[in-house]
Structures are given as C-alpha cells and as structure tokens.
Design an enzyme around this catalytic site. Structure first.
Site, PDB file in Angstrom:
ATOM      1  N   TYR A 148      -1.507  -1.146  10.550  1.00 57.29           N
ATOM      2  CA  TYR A 148      -1.652  -1.440   9.124  1.00 57.29           C
ATOM      3  C   TYR A 148      -0.486  -0.859   8.327  1.00 57.29           C
ATOM      4  O   TYR A 148       0.151  -1.559   7.530  1.00 57.29           O
ATOM      5  CB  TYR A 148      -2.975  -0.884   8.598  1.00 57.29           C
ATOM      6  CG  TYR A 148      -3.169  -1.138   7.119  1.00 57.29           C
ATOM      7  CD1 TYR A 148      -3.682  -2.357   6.687  1.00 57.29           C
ATOM      8  CD2 TYR A 148      -2.832  -0.177   6.168  1.00 57.29           C
ATOM      9  CE1 TYR A 148      -3.855  -2.606   5.326  1.00 57.29           C
ATOM     10  CE2 TYR A 148      -3.002  -0.423   4.814  1.00 57.29           C
ATOM     11  CZ  TYR A 148      -3.505  -1.631   4.400  1.00 57.29           C
ATOM     12  OH  TYR A 148      -3.666  -1.879   3.056  1.00 57.29           O
ATOM     13  N   SER A 158       0.858  -1.175   0.000  1.00 59.87           N
ATOM     14  CA  SER A 158       0.000   0.000   0.000  1.00 59.87           C
ATOM     15  C   SER A 158       0.897   1.229   0.000  1.00 59.87           C
ATOM     16  O   SER A 158       2.051   1.165   0.455  1.00 59.87           O
ATOM     17  CB  SER A 158      -0.882   0.003   1.265  1.00 59.87           C
ATOM     18  OG  SER A 158      -1.484   1.266   1.464  1.00 59.87           O
TER      19      SER A 158
END
Length: 263
Positions: A151, A138
């Site tokens: 995350y 990401s």
C-alpha cells in the site's frame, strides 16, 4: 458544463468529492462496484443541485475495467474535465505470508488503473486546455512501511507520478494534484485487516472526509501540486523522513506495526 469523473464514488472520500463538486454545479460521472449506493447518491445529487449525474457500475480490478469506463463515458457523450482517481485498497500483514493475488490486485487498482485512466482522459484535457486530475495518495507515500508495504509503495508511486504530471501539464492549462491525507475513518483499516489496537490509534488521528475533499478542491483550484489535509500531525509525518536515516524510519514502523501482526 464542467464534468468530473470520480472512482470509488459510492462512499467515503469519493462520495464527499461528489457532494462538494455538485455544490459547484459540476456534472458528474460516478464509478464504483455498488449499483444501489451509486444510484442513491446520483438521485440525491440530481435532486439537490439540478445537475446531470451518470453512474458506471464497474469493478476497477477487472481486466477490461478502464476500457469499459472510458468507452462508457464516450457513449454518454461526456467530455471529462476533472478526473478524481479515488478508488484504492490496502492490506495489513507480513508480505511473505500474504495472499499473492490480493497484493497484485492492490498494485493493479492503486497504480495501474490510475495510470491507465489518466492516460485515457488527460489528452482531451490538454486539447481543451482546461481541467485536471486529482489523485488520492496518503501520508504513507512518504514512508516505507513494514506490514503495510505494498500500500505505502503504491502511494509513493502515485505521489511521484502526480507531481511529475503537474510539471508536465502546467503549460497546457491542465492541473494535476496529489492528495495525501492521514487516517480517514476506521472502515479502511478494518477492511485492510488491521488489529483493533491499530484501528483505535488510527481513529484518534482521523481526518473527516469533508475536510479531505474541501482542502483538496481548494488546492486544486489554487493549482497546487500537493496537499496534505487534516491536522498538523499529517504534514509532520510527511516531512519527518527527510530528516532521519531511511533505516530508522522503516525500523520505527516495524516497531509500531509489527508487534501487532497476527494479533
């Protein structure tokens, strides 16, 4: 024929990888928790592309999940040439007030599961001197992000891990790619507990799953170590932390994300 194993394959990016690999006449092993969705996708791909598609119904956060996936692939007689580590989860909120078990589950799925599956399937690829690993990261991997801390940290780990493996395995004819998209759909952000305001912001910068898979597979075929799919804002977000003090980047995200905690 070449065979790809895809985790988190029942929907979203994972299902799109399955679609686009099937077009390339690559056999598939699809892994996810939802048997109905997996079976429906498998039946559709078999019918459309005349390829072999097996499913493994497995919660990858379970203690023996990676062993089960590996052994099942072995029992199916499948040599995995391409491993797509797509499965992952996220959580929004103040870390000190978060659910500890869920944070640990996130670490397990987003990092340990990827490391374990890669370690199990990579030696066979090196022995055959073909194939590779695609790891879904990401743009969050380039940032330390308050209220999205675990995350972002897990994605930073996978980015570093992937780039290192890319260098280690080039001489073996095996390729490793890190895929770092920005926001992809709103389902992830809703499930992670983001407030409506931030869900709407994410939706404005959405990258279609078709674009993510298409650009990822193109980069994989061109043996690139990293790809940042989507519009220009994504590579800008990835590069920006290199030119700013780290505390300013963290403070920026605290301002953007922190004002909405609990709202």
């Amino acid at each position: 024929m070449t065979t790809a194993l895809i985790t988190g394959a029942s929907a979203g990016i994972g299902a799109e990888f399955a679609q686009q690999l099937a077009v390339r006449q690559i056999d598939l092993v699809l892994v996810a928790r939802s048997q109905d969705k997996l079976q429906e996708l498998a039946n559709s791909l078999k019918h459309q592309h005349q390829i072999q598609v097996d499913i493994i119904v497995q919660d990858l956060t379970a203690a023996d999940a990676t062993e089960t996936v590996f052994q099942t692939a072995q029992q199916l007689g499948r040599s995995i040439d391409i491993l797509v580590n797509n499965a992952g989860i996220g959580d929004y909120g103040d870390f000190a007030e978060s659910d500890r078990d869920f944070q640990l589950k996130m670490v397990q799925l987003n990092m340990a599961t990827i490391v374990d599956l890669t370690h199990r399937f990579l030696p066979g690829m090196r022995q055959r001197q073909t194939g590779g690993v695609i790891n879904l990261c990401s743009v969050a991997a380039f940032h330390s992000m308050p209220y999205f801390s675990i995350y972002a940290a897990t994605k930073a780990f996978i980015l570093s891990f992937s780039e290192a493996l890319w260098a280690e395995n080039r001489s073996y004819g095996v390729h490793v790619l890190a895929v770092c998209p920005g926001p992809v759909g709103v389902k992830f952000f809703k499930e992670a507990g983001f407030p409506p305001f931030l869900v709407n912001v994410a939706a404005r910068f959405d990258t279609p799953v078709e674009t993510v898979a298409q650009e990822a597979l193109k980069a994989f075929e061109n043996r690139k170590p990293l790809v940042i799919p989507g519009n220009l804002i994504n590579p800008i977000l990835a590069v920006l932390p290199r030119f700013l003090p780290r505390e300013e980047v963290s403070s920026f995200w605290k301002l953007v994300l922190g004002n909405n905690v609990g709202k």
